[in-house]
Each structure stands twice: as structure tokens, then as C-alpha cells.
Design an enzyme around this catalytic site. Structure first.
Site, short mmCIF file in Angstrom:
data_model
loop_
_atom_site.label_atom_id
_atom_site.label_comp_id
_atom_site.label_asym_id
_atom_site.label_seq_id
_atom_site.Cartn_x
_atom_site.Cartn_y
_atom_site.Cartn_z
N CYS A 150 -16.30 5.72 -26.15
CA CYS A 150 -17.65 6.08 -26.14
C CYS A 150 -18.27 6.24 -24.75
O CYS A 150 -19.29 5.84 -24.50
CB CYS A 150 -18.64 5.38 -27.00
SG CYS A 150 -18.06 5.09 -28.73
N ARG A 193 2.57 -1.27 -6.27
CA ARG A 193 2.48 0.12 -6.92
C ARG A 193 3.99 0.59 -6.47
O ARG A 193 4.42 1.15 -7.46
CB ARG A 193 1.41 0.79 -6.12
CG ARG A 193 0.99 2.26 -6.78
CD ARG A 193 0.37 2.91 -5.93
NE ARG A 193 -0.75 2.33 -5.40
CZ ARG A 193 -2.02 2.42 -5.82
NH1 ARG A 193 -2.13 3.16 -6.84
NH2 ARG A 193 -2.75 1.60 -5.45
N ARG A 222 -8.05 3.80 -14.07
CA ARG A 222 -8.14 4.42 -12.76
C ARG A 222 -8.58 5.78 -12.61
O ARG A 222 -9.45 5.87 -11.52
CB ARG A 222 -6.67 4.30 -12.23
CG ARG A 222 -6.01 2.97 -11.95
CD ARG A 222 -4.53 3.07 -11.24
NE ARG A 222 -4.92 3.24 -9.72
CZ ARG A 222 -4.44 4.60 -9.49
NH1 ARG A 222 -3.85 5.51 -10.09
NH2 ARG A 222 -4.69 4.84 -8.24
N TYR A 269 -1.54 -1.30 -12.20
CA TYR A 269 -3.10 -1.25 -12.17
C TYR A 269 -3.69 -0.29 -13.43
O TYR A 269 -4.68 0.08 -13.48
CB TYR A 269 -3.45 -0.59 -10.86
CG TYR A 269 -3.17 -1.32 -9.62
CD1 TYR A 269 -3.46 -2.63 -9.30
CD2 TYR A 269 -2.39 -0.40 -8.77
CE1 TYR A 269 -2.87 -3.23 -8.19
CE2 TYR A 269 -1.76 -1.34 -7.56
CZ TYR A 269 -2.30 -2.81 -7.42
OH TYR A 269 -1.61 -3.19 -6.10
N TYR A 272 -11.44 5.32 -9.65
CA TYR A 272 -10.90 5.76 -8.49
C TYR A 272 -10.95 7.40 -8.41
O TYR A 272 -10.37 7.90 -7.70
CB TYR A 272 -9.79 5.38 -8.06
CG TYR A 272 -9.39 3.82 -7.92
CD1 TYR A 272 -10.24 2.99 -7.32
CD2 TYR A 272 -8.52 3.39 -8.74
CE1 TYR A 272 -10.07 1.61 -7.22
CE2 TYR A 272 -8.46 1.93 -8.98
CZ TYR A 272 -9.11 1.25 -8.21
OH TYR A 272 -8.89 -0.36 -8.16
N GLU A 315 4.16 -6.60 1.19
CA GLU A 315 3.68 -7.01 -0.11
C GLU A 315 3.76 -5.77 -0.92
O GLU A 315 2.30 -5.36 -1.28
CB GLU A 315 2.29 -7.61 -0.03
CG GLU A 315 2.14 -8.94 0.88
CD GLU A 315 0.85 -9.39 0.85
OE1 GLU A 315 0.76 -10.48 1.24
OE2 GLU A 315 -0.21 -8.40 1.47
N PRO A 316 4.58 -4.89 -1.38
CA PRO A 316 4.38 -3.77 -2.09
C PRO A 316 4.02 -4.19 -3.63
O PRO A 316 4.73 -4.87 -4.01
CB PRO A 316 5.66 -3.15 -1.75
CG PRO A 316 6.69 -4.04 -1.55
CD PRO A 316 5.93 -5.16 -0.83
N GLY A 327 0.81 -1.40 0.05
CA GLY A 327 0.16 0.03 0.09
C GLY A 327 0.79 1.29 -0.06
O GLY A 327 0.15 2.42 0.02
C1 LIG Z 1 -3.35 -4.95 -3.46
C2 LIG Z 1 -2.62 -5.70 -2.56
C3 LIG Z 1 -1.34 -5.53 -2.18
C4 LIG Z 1 -0.38 -4.61 -3.04
O1 LIG Z 1 -0.82 -3.09 -2.87
P1 LIG Z 1 -0.06 -1.97 -3.36
O2 LIG Z 1 -1.02 -0.69 -3.21
O3 LIG Z 1 -0.10 -2.12 -4.82
O4 LIG Z 1 1.25 -2.09 -2.68
C5 LIG Z 1 -0.71 -6.12 -1.19
N1 LIG Z 1 -1.33 -7.11 -0.42
C6 LIG Z 1 -2.57 -7.31 -0.71
C7 LIG Z 1 -3.32 -8.48 0.09
C8 LIG Z 1 -3.30 -6.72 -1.87
O5 LIG Z 1 -4.55 -6.96 -2.09
#
Ligand SMILES: *Cc1c(COP(=O)(O)O)cnc(C)c1O
Length: 501
Positions: free
Chosen positions: A425, A343, A394, A455, A398, A340-341, A298
Site C-alpha cells: 500500500c 555485495r 533498495r 541487501y 536508495y 570486507e566485500p 564497497g
Molecule cells: C557494509 C559494509 C561493508 C560491505 O560493503 P559492500 O558494499 O557490501 O561491499 C564492509 N565494511 C563495512 C564496515 C560495512 O559497513
């Protein structure tokens, strides 16, 4: 959305060299329309001597000639560097806490076999969330032990596939799924490696986070008490208790992911604290040891000049400090931490290259124009490009903000408030809602939109039967396709035609 905190000074509507009253507060007129704002771009993107945008020495006109537009242009060098910087920064910050960190690249942000291979090469692991993503990982030769599987609705086939591939972890999302994984593993005479995805009640938004007790969303097991029918127990605790009772489940630990595009560390810190406290309580109550803890992804990136992402080292140190002090306070040794990065690794490695087509200027009443000024309107220029919401959903999904630059040349023309739109369209088919571009932008010019690595391609569609763009990777002064663009033949391939009987 970006930059609620930044406000620019009031500008005059008359002078075309200053800001338009139609522009959002945060958008300033750039001092130099030809200059790159570095945080938004891959490290090897520059303007060359001819004034053209180039990546690792390859000018965008060459890329256009060889691969066409629209095109995703990814720096392999930059991808590898960002992946490594997360791994190195977290390893260093957590060395004394748990001997380092396992970094899982979130494949859903952008995945193909080449990228999966770079991830493995740089010492990272890979997060997947479907059978299809597992297929890509398998094709790239990633070892099962370096893979995780997410998802709130995994099929039995996906769970079986995870067990076939001997996955390092299956991140279980519900009590129902825990039972299914246990049963499938038991029927196979195997043991499944499981993490439990919890919802700690911390939601991060760009510049703030909110903490709630009860969760109202599809992901995860709630940590709030009485979140199931069993009095007194949270769903999270019920899952821990159930997992420890299954001979076919190896409970590795707990997991959370609080949101995306987050800049401030406070939300991550609060979630880490809550998870560690729960981890310690569960270990004691159920006399178990959970060797791992995953704090999700995130981390935010720069989409516009006012976004201010933090370097990986700063995030790592802030999180390490919280894990260190919370473990000390609880009197436990820290589990092995993983993150878990997605983005933050791939987002800024890529720009989308478009060709400009139709131009149109509309006159708009400025917001807040009083009746006395009824006849005063302001120009907004619509710059149409040869892609749109099919290669970048996006903004529609969003309200995401992007930026753009004239890529095929420099211009000395003055700034004009512009809106970059696609060719679909839909009136909502916007790529960049507000950006200042040179007044002389014309059909045939190339535009580049940075920050499209995450994304965008992953969410691309064939709306209006547009072919999805290819992805080119640049390294060592050469460019190669890592995903080819679709052709008209691809578009018609799955259409079963008219029966001729
Ligand atoms: C989407 C997601 C991520 C990655 O999020 P980023 O904003 O891209 O870093 C990591 N873990 C889980 C469980 C996710 O759903």
C-alpha cells in the site's frame, strides 16, 4: 543510480519498437528481450531449450512448483566462486607486500548459517555487526578468531559476547566505545583485540569520489585535526593514544570503509594512502607496531546492463600498487591488509522470482512535452508482482535501479516500457523503475529480477503482513532451502492476542 555516463541516441516516440520518451537516458531497448545480460546473473543461469530461465538445469517453473513465489534463488556455486576469486586475487596481488590478504565477507549483505559455512569453507573470514549476526556465526561453527565485530553503538552485552567468543577483532567506532571495551575487558581480566575505524574524508559514489576534511556522519573517528576538544589532535589520534595506554587493549590497527557500489579504484586508492600515512605517523610517534590494516568493502556490481563492475583481480592489482608504492615512500613494511566485500560476493549470485498478477497501462505526459503537444501522451505499463518493497527495499531506500526478464517463457512480442511494482500500500513500492518487457507479459508469467543477493533479503520486512520469502540455494543440479519462507503462522506468532479475563 546507474550509468550517468551512458547516453543513448534520441529515439522516436511513435515507433513502439524503439525507445519510449518516458525511459531514462541510460536505458536502451534490448536487441533481444529474451537474452540474459551475463554480468547481472549467476554463472549457472541460462535460458533452457524450452526458452525458460533455468539455474544449473533447474527451470524456474520447477522452483515455483516446489517453493512458491516470491523466492530468492541463490547459486551456491557462484557464491563460492566469487568468494574464492576475491581471496585468490587479493592473495596473489599482495603476496609480496604482506603475504596475502584476509578477506572478511560482510555478513550484513546476506547472512544465514549455510552462507556463513560456505564463507569459512572457501577460506574467508566473516564480518558481523550485531549480537544476532554473531549468533548466526556461532551456529555455523565459525571460529572467533575468524570473526570481526562492527557497529557504532555496540551494547555491553555485544562486547561481552565478542569477548566470550574470543573474536579476532572488535572494530571500535568512537572514543566512548574504546573506553567501554577497555573497561569490560579489564573487568574480565582479558585483552580485547581492537581495530579503530577511521573516517579518512573520502566518500565514494558510483562514478566519482569526493574528499572532505571534516566528517558529518555517525561512523568512525575523524582523521581531521582538531576534531575533538583536545587542541591539535584528531579524534583518530586521540583514540590511538588512548588505546596504547590501556593494558586491556591490543591495538591491531586501523580500518576504513568509504562507501558502497563503487566502480572506480581512485577512492579506494586515496583512502589507502591516507590510512597508510597515518598508520606510519602513529607507529613512529607512539613507538608502536600495528600489524594490520583494513580497507573495507564497497566494490560495485551490475544491477542493470550499463553497470560495469571490475573483476576482483583488477581491483586487487590497483590497490596493491598503491599500498606497495605508499609503503616504499614511507619506508615502512606493509601491515597485513584485510578487506570486507559484501555485495560483490553475494549480490549477483541471486535473483528474485516473482509471479505476475495485475497489469495496467497508464498514459503519461513525456517530460519536456511542450504545450503544443499537450495531448500527446505515452504508455507506461505497470506490471504488479506478488512481492515488492518488503523483499526489496533498495529502490525505495536508495532509488536503486534493477532490471527484470520474463523468466517462464520466451516471447517474440515487441518491447514495452514497463515498471515492475509490488503489492504493498505505497505508490513508491517499485521493484524495477524502468525496464523493457515483452508486450504480451500476462498474469501467471514468472519474472526474474537479478542482482538481489545483497541487501534485499537482509532488509526484508513484514510490511502489510506479507510473509518474507524463502531463500533457495542451487548446487550440483539440486535446490534446497537455506532459509524457509515465512508462513501465516509465523506472522501471527509474536502477536500476544487479546487478553481473555
Ligand atoms: C557494509 C559494509 C561493508 C560491505 O560493503 P559492500 O558494499 O557490501 O561491499 C564492509 N565494511 C563495512 C564496515 C560495512 O559497513
Amino acid at each position: 543510480m546507474s550509468a550517468q555516463e551512458i547516453s543513448t541516441q534520441k529515439v522516436s516516440a511513435q515507433d513502439t519498437n524503439s525507445g519510449s520518451p518516458l525511459a531514462p537516458e541510460w536505458l536502451a531497448v534490448p536487441a533481444d528481450l529474451n537474452a540474459l545480460h551475463e554480468p547481472m546473473w549467476a554463472q549457472d543461469v541460462r535460458k533452457n531449450d524450452a526458452g525458460e530461465l533455468a539455474i544449473d538445469g533447474i527451470a524456474v517453473s520447477e522452483l515455483k512448483a516446489q517453493f512458491g513465489t516470491p523466492l530468492f534463488v541463490m547459486s551456491e556455486t557462484d557464491f563460492r566462486a566469487r568468494a574464492r576469486s576475491f581471496k585468490d586475487a587479493f592473495d596473489a596481488a599482495f603476496a609480496d607486500i604482506c603475504g596475502g590478504v584476509d578477506v572478511y565477507y560482510a555478513g550484513k549483505s546476506f547472512l544465514c548459517t549455510a552462507v556463513a559455512a560456505w564463507v569459512a569453507d572457501e577460506g574467508l573470514r566473516l564480518d558481523t555487526c550485531s549480537g544476532g549476526e554473531l549468533a548466526v556465526a556461532a551456529r555455523a561453527g565459525i571460529k572467533g578468531e575468524n570473526l570481526g565485530l562492527h557497529g557504532n553503538n555496540k551494547s555491553d552485552a555485544e562486547i561481552n559476547r565478542a569477548l566470550d567468543m574470543k573474536l579476532g577483532r572488535i572494530v571500535v567506532d568512537s572514543l566512548d566505545e574504546l573506553d567501554r571495551v577497555a573497561k569490560i575487558a579489564s573487568d574480565r581480566g582479558e585483552i580485547a583485540n581492537v581495530m579503530l575505524r577511521l573516517t579518512p574524508g573520502v566518500h565514494a559514489h558510483t562514478h566519482e569520489f569526493i574528499a572532505t576534511a571534516h566528517e558529518d556522519q555517525k561512523f568512525g573517528l575523524s582523521m581531521a585535526g582538531d576534531s575533538t576538544e583536545q587542541a591539535g589532535l584528531s579524534a583518530a589520534e586521540e583514540a590511538v593514544a588512548a588505546a596504547t595506554g590501556y593494558a586491556s587493549i591490543e591495538l591491531l590497527g586501523l580500518h576504513c570503509h568509504i562507501g558502497s557500489q563503487i566502480f572506480e579504484p581512485d577512492g579506494f586508492e586515496l583512502a589507502a594512502q591516507k590510512l597508510l600515512r597515518f598508520h606510519a605517523a602513529m607507529q613512529e610517534k607512539y613507538s608502536i607496531v600495528m600489524p594490520e590494516l583494513d580497507l573495507g568493502g564497497g566494490y560495485g556490481i551490475a544491477y542493470t546492463p550499463v553497470d560495469t563492475p571490475r573483476p576482483a583481480a583488477e581491483i586487487a592489482q590497483a590497490m596493491a600498487a598503491v599500498v606497495r608504492s605508499t609503503c616504499a615512500e614511507l619506508g615502512i613494511t606493509s601491515p597485513r591488509i584485510s578487506i570486507e566485500p559484501g555485495r560483490a560476493i553475494v549480490g549477483s549470485t541471486t535473483f528474485t522470482l516473482y509471479e505476475v498478477g495485475t497489469l495496467k497501462t497508464v498514459r503519461v505526459d513525456a517530460p519536456g512535452d511542450s504545450e503544443a503537444e499537450e495531448n500527446v501522451t505515452h504508455p507506461r505499463r505497470y506490471v504488479s508482482v506478488d512481492g515488492g518493497m518488503s523483499d526489496n527495499a533498495r529502490p525505495v531506500l536508495y532509488d536503486a535501479d534493477y532490471s527484470a526478464i520474463l523468466a517462464s517463457r520466451t516471447s517474440a512480442a515487441s518491447a514495452q516500457l514497463s515498471r515492475v511494482v509490488g503489492k504493498h500500500c505505497e505508490s513508491g513500492d517499485i521493484v524495477v523503475r524502468d525496464v523493457y518487457l515483452p508486450e504480451d507479459v500476462a498474469a501467471g508469467d514468472l519474472l526474474a529480477v537479478p542482482g538481489t543477493g545483497a541487501y534485499c533479503w537482509a532488509l526484508s520486512s513484514n510490511y502489510n503482513y506479507l510473509a518474507r520469502p524463502g531463500v533457495v540455494a542451487v548446487r550440483g543440479g539440486s535446490a534446497r532451502l537455506i532459509v524457509r519462507g515465512e508462513t501465516e503462522e509465523d506472522l501471527l506468532n509474536r502477536d500476544m492476542g487479546v487478553p481473555n479475563d
